[in-house]
Write a protein that holds these residues in place. Structure first.
Motif, PDB file in Angstrom:
ATOM      1  N   LEU A 282       7.497  57.276 114.362  1.00  0.00           N
ATOM      2  CA  LEU A 282       6.713  58.657 115.023  1.00  0.00           C
ATOM      3  C   LEU A 282       5.647  58.092 116.145  1.00  0.00           C
ATOM      4  O   LEU A 282       4.737  58.297 115.970  1.00  0.00           O
ATOM      5  CB  LEU A 282       6.157  59.534 113.969  1.00  0.00           C
ATOM      6  N   ASN A 283       6.152  57.993 117.175  1.00  0.00           N
ATOM      7  CA  ASN A 283       5.135  57.367 118.434  1.00  0.00           C
ATOM      8  C   ASN A 283       4.696  58.411 119.066  1.00  0.00           C
ATOM      9  O   ASN A 283       5.092  59.494 119.034  1.00  0.00           O
ATOM     10  CB  ASN A 283       6.232  56.499 119.282  1.00  0.00           C
ATOM     11  N   GLY A 284       3.773  58.177 120.013  1.00  0.00           N
ATOM     12  CA  GLY A 284       3.057  59.205 120.716  1.00  0.00           C
ATOM     13  C   GLY A 284       2.667  58.378 121.935  1.00  0.00           C
ATOM     14  O   GLY A 284       3.090  57.510 122.348  1.00  0.00           O
ATOM     15  N   VAL A 285       1.364  58.823 122.727  1.00  0.00           N
ATOM     16  CA  VAL A 285       1.057  58.478 123.798  1.00  0.00           C
ATOM     17  C   VAL A 285       0.357  56.732 123.421  1.00  0.00           C
ATOM     18  O   VAL A 285      -0.312  56.699 122.291  1.00  0.00           O
ATOM     19  CB  VAL A 285      -0.368  59.129 124.079  1.00  0.00           C
ATOM     20  N   LYS A 286       1.111  55.850 124.246  1.00  0.00           N
ATOM     21  CA  LYS A 286       0.659  54.592 123.861  1.00  0.00           C
ATOM     22  C   LYS A 286       1.037  53.571 125.203  1.00  0.00           C
ATOM     23  O   LYS A 286       1.813  54.034 125.886  1.00  0.00           O
ATOM     24  CB  LYS A 286       1.811  53.926 122.629  1.00  0.00           C
ATOM     25  N   GLY A 287      -0.025  52.691 125.272  1.00  0.00           N
ATOM     26  CA  GLY A 287       0.282  51.912 126.256  1.00  0.00           C
ATOM     27  C   GLY A 287      -0.082  52.254 127.784  1.00  0.00           C
ATOM     28  O   GLY A 287       0.487  51.927 128.840  1.00  0.00           O
ATOM     29  N   LEU A 288      -1.053  53.058 127.905  1.00  0.00           N
ATOM     30  CA  LEU A 288      -1.729  53.666 128.984  1.00  0.00           C
ATOM     31  C   LEU A 288      -2.507  52.363 129.634  1.00  0.00           C
ATOM     32  O   LEU A 288      -2.767  51.441 128.854  1.00  0.00           O
ATOM     33  CB  LEU A 288      -2.752  54.752 128.877  1.00  0.00           C
ATOM     34  N   LYS A 289      -2.489  52.507 130.896  1.00  0.00           N
ATOM     35  CA  LYS A 289      -3.234  51.337 131.800  1.00  0.00           C
ATOM     36  C   LYS A 289      -4.554  51.621 132.045  1.00  0.00           C
ATOM     37  O   LYS A 289      -5.225  51.699 132.815  1.00  0.00           O
ATOM     38  CB  LYS A 289      -2.430  51.261 133.317  1.00  0.00           C
ATOM     39  N   ARG A 290      -5.214  51.231 130.578  1.00  0.00           N
ATOM     40  CA  ARG A 290      -6.798  51.365 130.717  1.00  0.00           C
ATOM     41  C   ARG A 290      -7.286  50.990 129.510  1.00  0.00           C
ATOM     42  O   ARG A 290      -6.402  50.185 128.556  1.00  0.00           O
ATOM     43  CB  ARG A 290      -7.101  52.892 130.934  1.00  0.00           C
TER      44      ARG A 290
ATOM     45  N   TYR B 210       0.790  67.303 126.341  1.00  0.00           N
ATOM     46  CA  TYR B 210       0.584  66.323 127.084  1.00  0.00           C
ATOM     47  C   TYR B 210       1.474  65.108 126.797  1.00  0.00           C
ATOM     48  O   TYR B 210       1.976  65.215 125.603  1.00  0.00           O
ATOM     49  CB  TYR B 210      -0.685  65.827 127.166  1.00  0.00           C
ATOM     50  N   GLY B 211       1.726  64.256 127.457  1.00  0.00           N
ATOM     51  CA  GLY B 211       2.267  62.876 127.018  1.00  0.00           C
ATOM     52  C   GLY B 211       1.783  61.896 127.763  1.00  0.00           C
ATOM     53  O   GLY B 211       0.696  61.903 128.693  1.00  0.00           O
ATOM     54  N   GLY B 212       2.578  60.546 127.624  1.00  0.00           N
ATOM     55  CA  GLY B 212       1.773  59.399 128.142  1.00  0.00           C
ATOM     56  C   GLY B 212       2.579  58.146 127.726  1.00  0.00           C
ATOM     57  O   GLY B 212       2.358  56.895 128.089  1.00  0.00           O
ATOM     58  N   TRP B 213       3.592  58.306 127.193  1.00  0.00           N
ATOM     59  CA  TRP B 213       4.484  57.100 126.927  1.00  0.00           C
ATOM     60  C   TRP B 213       5.220  56.638 128.322  1.00  0.00           C
ATOM     61  O   TRP B 213       5.316  57.674 129.124  1.00  0.00           O
ATOM     62  CB  TRP B 213       5.533  57.579 126.086  1.00  0.00           C
TER      63      TRP B 213
ATOM     64  N   ALA C 285      12.351  62.256 133.839  1.00  0.00           N
ATOM     65  CA  ALA C 285      11.162  62.570 132.915  1.00  0.00           C
ATOM     66  C   ALA C 285      11.266  62.533 131.442  1.00  0.00           C
ATOM     67  O   ALA C 285      10.492  62.276 130.652  1.00  0.00           O
ATOM     68  CB  ALA C 285      10.826  64.170 133.431  1.00  0.00           C
ATOM     69  N   LEU C 286      12.576  62.890 130.967  1.00  0.00           N
ATOM     70  CA  LEU C 286      12.824  62.772 129.684  1.00  0.00           C
ATOM     71  C   LEU C 286      12.612  61.261 129.043  1.00  0.00           C
ATOM     72  O   LEU C 286      12.054  61.123 127.652  1.00  0.00           O
ATOM     73  CB  LEU C 286      14.382  63.042 129.268  1.00  0.00           C
ATOM     74  N   SER C 287      12.829  60.458 129.865  1.00  0.00           N
ATOM     75  CA  SER C 287      12.391  59.042 129.030  1.00  0.00           C
ATOM     76  C   SER C 287      11.191  58.838 128.663  1.00  0.00           C
ATOM     77  O   SER C 287      10.888  57.733 127.892  1.00  0.00           O
ATOM     78  CB  SER C 287      12.820  57.998 130.354  1.00  0.00           C
ATOM     79  N   SER C 288      10.217  59.808 129.138  1.00  0.00           N
ATOM     80  CA  SER C 288       8.959  59.644 128.425  1.00  0.00           C
ATOM     81  C   SER C 288       8.447  61.074 127.610  1.00  0.00           C
ATOM     82  O   SER C 288       8.063  60.781 126.473  1.00  0.00           O
ATOM     83  CB  SER C 288       7.863  59.916 129.679  1.00  0.00           C
ATOM     84  N   THR C 289       8.970  62.007 127.986  1.00  0.00           N
ATOM     85  CA  THR C 289       8.834  63.195 127.184  1.00  0.00           C
ATOM     86  C   THR C 289       9.433  63.350 125.787  1.00  0.00           C
ATOM     87  O   THR C 289       8.944  64.078 124.837  1.00  0.00           O
ATOM     88  CB  THR C 289       9.075  64.501 128.042  1.00  0.00           C
ATOM     89  N   ARG C 290      10.642  62.520 125.656  1.00  0.00           N
ATOM     90  CA  ARG C 290      11.470  62.552 124.411  1.00  0.00           C
ATOM     91  C   ARG C 290      10.544  61.844 122.934  1.00  0.00           C
ATOM     92  O   ARG C 290      10.932  62.184 122.053  1.00  0.00           O
ATOM     93  CB  ARG C 290      12.589  61.716 124.925  1.00  0.00           C
ATOM     94  N   ILE C 291       9.453  61.269 123.267  1.00  0.00           N
ATOM     95  CA  ILE C 291       8.627  60.601 122.176  1.00  0.00           C
ATOM     96  C   ILE C 291       8.267  61.767 121.377  1.00  0.00           C
ATOM     97  O   ILE C 291       7.524  62.784 121.624  1.00  0.00           O
ATOM     98  CB  ILE C 291       7.609  59.639 122.893  1.00  0.00           C
ATOM     99  N   MET C 292       8.324  61.371 120.041  1.00  0.00           N
ATOM    100  CA  MET C 292       8.417  62.435 119.036  1.00  0.00           C
ATOM    101  C   MET C 292       7.066  63.142 118.987  1.00  0.00           C
ATOM    102  O   MET C 292       6.888  64.231 118.734  1.00  0.00           O
ATOM    103  CB  MET C 292       8.679  61.807 117.478  1.00  0.00           C
TER     104      MET C 292
ATOM    105  N   ALA D  13       7.520  52.261 134.342  1.00  0.00           N
ATOM    106  CA  ALA D  13       6.162  52.254 134.760  1.00  0.00           C
ATOM    107  C   ALA D  13       5.231  52.989 133.686  1.00  0.00           C
ATOM    108  O   ALA D  13       5.810  53.827 132.875  1.00  0.00           O
ATOM    109  CB  ALA D  13       5.872  53.307 135.936  1.00  0.00           C
ATOM    110  N   ARG D  14       4.066  52.444 133.543  1.00  0.00           N
ATOM    111  CA  ARG D  14       3.072  53.133 132.599  1.00  0.00           C
ATOM    112  C   ARG D  14       2.195  54.012 133.374  1.00  0.00           C
ATOM    113  O   ARG D  14       1.787  54.019 134.635  1.00  0.00           O
ATOM    114  CB  ARG D  14       2.396  51.917 131.780  1.00  0.00           C
ATOM    115  N   PHE D  15       1.331  54.950 132.570  1.00  0.00           N
ATOM    116  CA  PHE D  15       0.437  55.858 133.286  1.00  0.00           C
ATOM    117  C   PHE D  15      -0.816  55.209 132.968  1.00  0.00           C
ATOM    118  O   PHE D  15      -1.381  54.745 131.898  1.00  0.00           O
ATOM    119  CB  PHE D  15       0.760  57.251 132.329  1.00  0.00           C
ATOM    120  N   LYS D  16      -1.851  55.928 133.971  1.00  0.00           N
ATOM    121  CA  LYS D  16      -3.252  55.432 133.974  1.00  0.00           C
ATOM    122  C   LYS D  16      -3.835  56.377 133.025  1.00  0.00           C
ATOM    123  O   LYS D  16      -4.731  56.020 132.386  1.00  0.00           O
ATOM    124  CB  LYS D  16      -3.757  55.504 135.306  1.00  0.00           C
ATOM    125  N   GLU D  17      -3.435  57.608 133.057  1.00  0.00           N
ATOM    126  CA  GLU D  17      -3.770  58.593 132.007  1.00  0.00           C
ATOM    127  C   GLU D  17      -2.782  59.543 131.687  1.00  0.00           C
ATOM    128  O   GLU D  17      -1.743  59.814 132.210  1.00  0.00           O
ATOM    129  CB  GLU D  17      -5.095  59.492 132.810  1.00  0.00           C
TER     130      GLU D  17
END
Length: 643
Positions: A109-117, A369-372, A428-435, A394-398
């Motif tokens: 059950l992943n979420g926002v992870k791996g932001l560039k900060r 919000y998302g961030g995967w 977009a789904l490639s990020s928003t699909r995270i549970m 690509a990864r997100f800064k925020e």
């Protein structure tokens, strides 16, 4: 893969055929079930009363809100709707709750992870977090079957919420642009349910109910030009990201042989691009198959092949001679039900795109919000060995915002979505699909559903008339909306004439009412005591009537909470109740100059704490904060008070 003309037969016809009900005569013109009423061939002799009988297993039920699909998105939708006061039904076609996170599939059950900060994790709060913390409280052994029951308890104990398992929503009746009722088949009881409601939420992933209602949807990959997406293919095509079957092993402490089943498909390691064997404990997400036209129709064919590919990988590990360190390792569990990433995407008033997310567009109707990272899996999966298994574009800064207009149907007025079937592009789904991201969407539409029932609005009317009403409720219920501070005019804590604290190690007492309930990068939004047995006092010059106190504690949102198939991946997290979380405290109000206790909290395991008590007039409220689950200081992010 051969293309199929799936428009020749509707999905309803396929499902109905399996249960003896054709789409042509499932219901008559009045919407009544026809075939099942007769059951003339049923030859039932009831020994107990000595009579012949025909089973009558048809029921009609009515709710305010119906949620179809009990993955993480559907659970959050149903629980939030019920907590808001709506009479809610959660319908699930499997015997367990949790969807891809359940013991049947076992996706983390992943979420926002791996932001560039610096803080790469910006963990989700609200209902998703409640579930994760409860799991560590009740399931420290990290058992997936026990996790199923933690989730089951979490859902079934909720007032206003009923649950139907083993129940497939197979049809929907509409009047003009509104769903009036849906037809469900519960396989374990051989019962047809006609379910009526004011608002319907499809969180099922594949979205059969929504499709049967006539909701507009699309499948496949958009071309670059349609949404100006650099990660999209040059031309649109029908490919959808694939489904995966997982496995888990255990060390037997002695050599164990492996004999592959007959359906095994050999693993050709020398041909596989970036699909190396990196561990023996869990695997392998890249044992995946997509489809270039209709991934739903291809499900059973792909399931059989996926089992063959998974056993092929394990046969290579055990019998190729290249992994002597796997000699004592044996298969302990192999999934039989693949976890799907993509099928239908239903269209809303806005289609969230790559550019929306990368440019961090600020939506007036943001509710999640998302961030995967953009994690687009190779369309062909393991049958495209020359391509990488996923394009981590690509990864997100925020974190990015998800607008409410992407969570309801553009053409069915009382229908909303949450999960992988929402209004987004393929990229977009490639990020928003995270549970966990899907869970935030679920809490948003569940909250919205009750507001729509109460106001007699459609979701679109809510979006256009008073989106602030939904956003403020979500913020109150501990959902973070990026760059959106709470501004609840009914919060009496904001109107306090003075806030005093016993000690301060960091932050400031005024941050408890600044509307932001987490630290953002290097910006502090908390008060932290210097030691335990601390207190916070709110005072008002003019007496106020109080009946509710709400506070948000500290669970360290920059540290993960997930359960893993491979416990070695837990090394950077604490597999217990967060030690920073407040454990015991006493809430008091001042009456006639004396402090009176209105609530005592012991062994708290939730970041959001809501206290209700008999309303009394007061000029002061005091929190006597005793201790945490392990930290030496006590941190709060928000305090609210209401009449």
């Amino acid at each position: 893969m051969k293309r199929r003309d799936f428009f020749k037969n509707t999905s309803m016809a396929t499902v109905a055929a399996g249960i003896g009900l054709s789409s042509a005569n499932a219901k008559d013109k009045k919407g009544q079930i026809t075939d099942s009423k007769k059951r003339q061939k049923d030859n039932w002799y009831q020994v107990g009363n000595g009579k012949k009988g025909i089973p009558s297993r048809e029921k009609t039920v009515t709710y305010d809100v119906v949620v179809v699909g009990a993955g993480i998105a559907g659970i959050c939708a149903a629980v939030s709707s019920a907590r808001m006061g709506a009479k809610t039904l959660l319908v699930n076609d499997r015997p367990v709750l949790g969807g891809n996170a359940s013991s049947e599939i076992r996706v983390t059950l992943n979420g926002v992870k791996g932001l560039k900060r610096k803080n790469r994790t910006e963990r989700e709060t609200g209902i998703v977090e409640e579930l994760l913390i409860e799991n560590w409280h009740y399931n420290p052994q990290e058992s997936y079957p026990v996790w199923d029951h933690v989730v089951y308890d979490f859902v079934t104990r909720e007032e206003n919420l009923d649950v139907m398992l083993n129940t497939q929503a197979i049809d929907a009746q509409t009047k003009k642009d509104k769903i009036t009722d849906i037809l469900c088949w519960q396989s374990t009881t051989e019962t047809y349910y006609t379910i009526k409601a004011d608002v319907f939420c499809d969180c099922s992933g594949d979205g059969l109910m929504a499709a049967q209602a006539g909701a507009e949807y699309r499948t496949g990959r958009e071309g670059k030009a349609e949404f100006d997406e650099s990660f999209a293919p040059d031309k649109a095509d029908g490919w959808q990201m694939g489904a995966t079957v997982m496995m888990i092993t255990k060390d037997m402490g002695k050599p164990v042989k492996y004999n592959a089943p007959k359906f095994t498909i050999p693993y050709e390691a020398d041909k596989m691009h970036d699909r190396g064997i990196k561990n023996f404990k869990e695997g392998y997400w890249w044992v995946e198959l997509g489809s270039e036209f209709d991934i739903i129709e291809d499900f059973e064919e792909n399931r059989h092949k996926l089992l063959g590919y998974m056993h092929g990988v394990w046969d290579y590990v055990k019998n190729s001679g290249k992994f002597p360190e796997a000699e004592n390792i044996a298969l302990d569990w192999v999934g039989s039900f693949p976890g799907r990433r993509e099928s239908r995407r239903f269209m809303g008033d806005h289609i969230l795109s790559q550019k929306d997310m990368q440019d961090n567009i600020q939506f007036e109707d943001a509710v999640a919000y998302g961030g995967w990272s953009f994690d687009e899996h190779c369309p062909g999966g393991i049958e495209s060995p020359n391509e990488p298994p996923s394009y981590f574009h690509a990864r997100f800064k925020e974190v990015y915002q998800v607008p409410f207009r992407s969570l309801y149907s553009k053409n069915i007025s009382n229908l909303m979505f949450a999960g992988r079937n929402v209004s987004v592009t393929h990229v977009a789904l490639s990020s928003t699909r995270i549970m966990a991201t899907c869970g935030l969407m679920g809490q948003a539409i569940g909250t919205a559903a009750q507001i729509c029932v109460d106001k007699k609005w459609t979701p679109r009317e809510l979006a256009n008339k008073n989106i602030n009403l939904l956003q403020e409720q979500l913020l109150r219920d501990d959902v973070y909306i990026p760059r959106r501070a709470a501004q609840d005019e009914n919060d009496l804590a904001k109107k306090a004439s003075k806030i005093t604290v016993s000690s301060t190690a960091s932050g400031d007492a005024q941050y408890l009412v600044d509307g932001t309930s987490r630290d953002i990068d290097n910006k502090i939004h908390h008060w932290e005591s210097n030691g335990l047995d601390a207190e916070v006092i709110f005072e008002w010059d003019i007496p106020v009537a109080l009946s509710k106190i709400e506070l948000k504690g500290n669970t360290n949102l920059h540290r993960n909470l997930m359960m893993h198939k491979n416990p070695a991946k837990n090394k950077d997290q604490i597999n217990d109740i967060p030690p920073e979380l407040i454990k015991n405290f006493d809430a008091q109000i001042r009456v006639n100059g004396k402090w009176q206790s209105v609530a005592k909290v012991e062994d708290n395991i939730s970041r959001l704490i809501k206290l209700d008590f008999e309303q009394k007039k007061t000029t002061g409220m005091r929190l006597k904060l005793k201790n945490t689950w392990g930290e030496k200081n006590i941190r709060l992010y928000e305090v609210r008070c209401y009449s």
